[in-house]
Design a protein around this motif. Structure first.
Motif, PDB file in Angstrom:
ATOM      1  N   CYS A 294       0.901  -1.228   0.110  1.00 44.97           N
ATOM      2  CA  CYS A 294       0.070   0.006   0.098  1.00 44.97           C
ATOM      3  C   CYS A 294       0.915   1.294   0.065  1.00 44.97           C
ATOM      4  CB  CYS A 294      -0.567  -0.043   1.087  1.00 44.97           C
ATOM      5  SG  CYS A 294      -1.809   1.649   1.514  1.00 44.97           S
ATOM      6  N   CYS A 297       0.241   2.712   3.752  1.00 45.77           N
ATOM      7  CA  CYS A 297       0.662   2.104   4.984  1.00 45.77           C
ATOM      8  C   CYS A 297       1.689   1.081   4.933  1.00 45.77           C
ATOM      9  CB  CYS A 297      -0.553   1.656   5.925  1.00 45.77           C
ATOM     10  SG  CYS A 297      -1.195   0.183   5.302  1.00 45.77           S
ATOM     11  N   CYS A 316      -6.821  -1.359   0.300  1.00 45.52           N
ATOM     12  CA  CYS A 316      -5.735  -1.812   1.154  1.00 45.52           C
ATOM     13  C   CYS A 316      -6.479  -2.537   2.318  1.00 45.52           C
ATOM     14  CB  CYS A 316      -4.920  -0.708   1.868  1.00 45.52           C
ATOM     15  SG  CYS A 316      -3.908  -1.108   2.898  1.00 45.52           S
ATOM     16  N   CYS A 319      -5.249  -0.047   5.860  1.00 44.84           N
ATOM     17  CA  CYS A 319      -5.850   1.467   6.054  1.00 44.84           C
ATOM     18  C   CYS A 319      -6.947   1.809   4.911  1.00 44.84           C
ATOM     19  CB  CYS A 319      -4.473   2.427   5.817  1.00 44.84           C
ATOM     20  SG  CYS A 319      -4.012   2.414   4.215  1.00 44.84           S
TER      21      CYS A 319
HETATM   22 ZN   LIG Z   1      -2.843   0.912   3.520  1.00 43.08          ZN
END
Ligand SMILES: [Zn+2]
Length: 565
Positions: A294, A297, A316, A319
């Motif tokens: 991602c 994150c 994702c 997050c």
């Molecule tokens: Zn993420």
């Protein structure tokens, strides 16, 4: 098993050192076609300078590759845990997937007709490699090849060989006994045990009898007549949808064969095989590579929320950020063409013609910023373009500066507006210093590595400084009403699709707290029915617009966040 073909890459590593691993399945009931197809794909990719090899998965233990990988998976029976392990290492491209793989894969290619309805990115040709053609024999059938693949687990070969000799009407018949038959076939016909690829010889025959699969398409591409003998209703259904003549073992099929041999069945002569090459599509995935994980994150777990010709949008698992996996090169130039021709094509006027109205929007943004940033504050506008926000910021009492990748734009800002500006990409920009505010108006969605951008934002901001940006709202009215269209029409160079909840969570990790959200891009006229009742500009339209704003349904959003600590 293991890695085959690594290091044989002609020129290898032409495309950034991302490796393609083609995964096939073999074994009882799976047949050999999938492996053959993956070998051809790897071979085609190596010819294009992409490092590629083949691995076989037998359903057992699986060792990863330990690098950055584009997996191309062509298996009949996948498992969710296994596919997720592949996703940890890279992008998963599935060719004619089973239902589990079709849900889990990032990119889905369909070469054969699908038995289930998962969204497909690209239809590829079932056969993309060259097949020598049958030439100059019209529709006369004299030579017949019987081939049920390398394994023929259903014993169709024996069934055909057991037919009364009279049905063949004097044709010359040859029978393929594949490498994984594991049995002898008793027949009076000539037995062929192919040592090389069968498709190179298909053009020597007039009719190929096979079940639904690659050989059928190869024969069609070779211009040879094809008659299917399908082992199951599933195969028969796929064959029918693909327009092949045929049936299941029985008296009906024998009568059909008779008609075919007498020249009374036009259906055996297909139209050839079209579609894009899988080699080209997979090469595009390699070129569109944006790294594993991602952008916000770093989490690798994800789920495809939309698949299209040019990209897949994934969400994702960590997050919730939605980001794009491209099926082609994503880099683009933001030169004068972008601000003039392309802008005009999209908005009906050039960027500079629109300048005054963008300055006006800038004034509203400056007013919001003034709640936290006092007069005299230093404001850096990232992606400043020709400087409309810089003008508004200066008017509002700030000391503005701009940064943009476009040399023309920066020259304009310096010379025409008299505002300091740099040419460069924000991620690579080496000027440091402390800023009271950093702004990005419709820029952040263009970045591929959001975490690097936020690192830099946090570093450049003073304590108590403000980060403000505008971006399309991936949870606005357009998304809510027509999700498919929203994703399809999202511009090609937008890598991130942001929404308020996700932004709040992410900025928190960088010590920033969202202190204001403005809903902009309010379009009540897009609501079906209401749109006609409340024409733009009317009081009802304005009231509905306010309501959409309160509901968080603006098609664009502005986020104002304060850096703590
Ligand atoms: Zn993420």
């Amino acid at each position: 098993m293991g890695w085959e073909g690594a290091g044989c890459g002609g020129g290898g590593g032409v495309v950034m050192g991302v490796r393609v691993v083609c995964v096939a399945q073999e074994g009882k009931g799976v047949g050999t076609g999938h492996r053959v197809r993956m070998e051809r794909l790897a071979e085609g990719l190596r010819k294009e300078g992409v490092e590629a090899g083949v691995r076989v998965w037998d359903g057992g233990r699986w060792e990863g590759e330990g690098g950055e990988v584009v997996w191309v998976v062509d298996v009949r029976r996948s498992e969710r845990g296994w596919v997720r392990a592949l996703k940890e290492e890279g992008v998963v491209v599935a060719l004619d997937p089973d239902p589990v793989l079709a849900r889990e894969a990032d990119v889905v290619l369909a070469g054969l007709p699908q038995a289930h309805r998962e969204r497909v990115n690209v239809r590829v040709a079932p056969v993309w490699w060259e097949v020598p053609r049958r030439e100059g024999r019209g529709r006369e059938i004299r030579r017949v090849l019987v081939s049920f693949g390398g394994e023929d687990p259903w014993g169709l070969t024996e069934w055909v060989c057991g037919l009364d000799g009279g049905v063949w009407g004097g044709c010359e018949v040859e029978v393929v006994v594949g490498p994984r038959f594991g049995r002898e076939v008793r027949t009076g016909w000539r037995v062929v045990r192919p040592s090389g690829p069968l498709h190179e010889r298909l053009g020597d025959y007039d009719l190929v009898i096979t079940s639904f699969g690659l050989t059928a398409y190869e024969a069609r591409k070779a211009g040879v007549g094809v008659l299917l003998l399908n082992p199951t209703a599933y195969h028969a259904g796929l064959g029918r949808r693909a327009g092949f003549a045929g049936g299941r073992p029985g008296r009906g099929w024998v009568r059909l064969l008779g008609r075919v041999l007498r020249g009374g069945e036009e259906g055996v002569w297909g139209e050839g095989v079209g579609g894009r090459s899988a080699v080209e599509v997979v090469r595009g995935v390699v070129e569109g590579w944006g790294g594993v994980g991602c952008p916000g994150c770093g989490e690798r777990g994800r789920r495809a929320v939309w698949r299209g010709e040019e990209r897949t949008v994934v969400r994702c698992a960590g997050c919730g950020l939605e980001y794009v996996l491209g099926l082609g090169p994503a880099e683009r130039e933001y030169g004068p063409d972008y601000f003039f021709e392309e802008y005009r094509a999209q908005y009906g006027r050039t960027y500079l013609e629109d300048f005054a109205s963008i300055v006006e929007r800038g004034r509203e943004r400056v007013q919001v910023l003034r709640r936290w940033v006092p007069e005299g504050g230093r404001v850096l506008d990232v992606g400043c373009a020709y400087g409309p926000f810089l003008v508004a910021a200066r008017e509002g009492g700030y000391v503005p500066a701009g940064l943009d990748v476009g040399e023309d734009a920066v020259a304009y800002v310096r010379q025409e507006l008299g505002v300091w500006a740099w040419v460069g990409r924000f991620e690579e920009w080496e000027e440091e210093g402390e800023w009271d505010a950093l702004t990005m108006w419709f820029v952040i969605e263009h970045f591929r590595r959001l975490s690097e951008v936020l690192d830099k934002v946090a570093r450049l901001l003073k304590k108590g400084g403000m980060f403000a940006f505008g971006t399309p709202n991936a949870r606005g009215l357009s998304w809510l009403l027509r999700r498919d269209r929203f994703y399809r029409e999202s511009p090609r160079d937008h890598h991130l699709l942001l929404s308020v909840g996700v932004v709040r969570r992410l900025l928190g990790r960088w010590g920033m707290k969202v202190v204001a959200v403005r809903q902009t891009g309010l379009h009540p006229e897009r609501i079906p029915v209401l749109g006609r009742l409340f024409p733009p500009g009317t009081l009802r339209w304005r009231i509905t617009g306010r309501l959409l704003g309160l509901l968080g349904l603006g098609d664009t959003i502005e986020i104002y966040a304060k850096k703590y600590g």
